[in-house]
Design an enzyme around this catalytic site. Structure first.
Site, short mmCIF file in Angstrom:
data_model
loop_
_atom_site.label_atom_id
_atom_site.label_comp_id
_atom_site.label_asym_id
_atom_site.label_seq_id
_atom_site.Cartn_x
_atom_site.Cartn_y
_atom_site.Cartn_z
N VAL A 51 -26.58 55.26 97.41
CA VAL A 51 -26.23 55.71 96.06
C VAL A 51 -24.83 55.25 95.69
O VAL A 51 -23.90 55.35 96.49
CB VAL A 51 -26.28 57.25 95.98
CG1 VAL A 51 -25.90 57.74 94.60
CG2 VAL A 51 -27.65 57.76 96.37
N CYS A 52 -24.68 54.74 94.47
CA CYS A 52 -23.34 54.42 93.97
C CYS A 52 -23.21 54.98 92.56
O CYS A 52 -24.18 55.42 91.96
CB CYS A 52 -23.04 52.93 94.03
SG CYS A 52 -23.76 51.96 92.72
N GLY A 53 -22.00 54.94 92.03
CA GLY A 53 -21.72 55.51 90.72
C GLY A 53 -22.58 54.95 89.60
O GLY A 53 -23.07 55.70 88.76
N VAL A 79 -25.99 57.42 90.94
CA VAL A 79 -25.84 58.84 91.23
C VAL A 79 -26.68 59.68 90.26
O VAL A 79 -27.26 60.69 90.65
CB VAL A 79 -24.35 59.26 91.24
CG1 VAL A 79 -23.75 59.22 89.86
CG2 VAL A 79 -24.18 60.63 91.85
#
Length: 93
Positions: free
Chosen positions: A7-9, A40
């Site tokens: 998961v990333c922003g 996210v």
């Protein structure tokens, strides 16, 4: 087979690169895994179906999974040594 989510922003390039790095490290550790990636926002619904969720340390605290979901927070999302060390700390590998 372990279900893994990176998961990333934003869910764009960083999570895709992290997905590839995670897959490489898990393969090295002889862990059979299906690795996916997302933002996210996408991750907040449905994390309970994953065995392992990886994200940067500033995001990982926002995520909630199921009772058996393990979370790994990373300072450097592309550092294979940090990733391997953190996976071992949560009992993977």
């Amino acid at each position: 087979m372990m279900k893994v989510l990176a998961v990333c922003g934003n869910g764009m390039g960083t999570s895709m690169i992290m997905k590839m790095k995670v897959a490489q490290v898990l393969k090295k550790l002889n862990v059979d895994a299906d690795v996916k990636s997302c933002s996210v926002g996408e991750a907040k619904s449905g994390l309970a179906s994953y065995d392992l969720v990886l994200a940067s340390t500033h995001i990982v605290g926002e995520l909630k999974g199921g009772p058996n979901t393990k979370f790994v927070g990373l300072q450097n999302l592309l550092d294979a040594n940090e990733l391997e060390r953190n996976l071992k700390e949560v009992g993977i590998g």
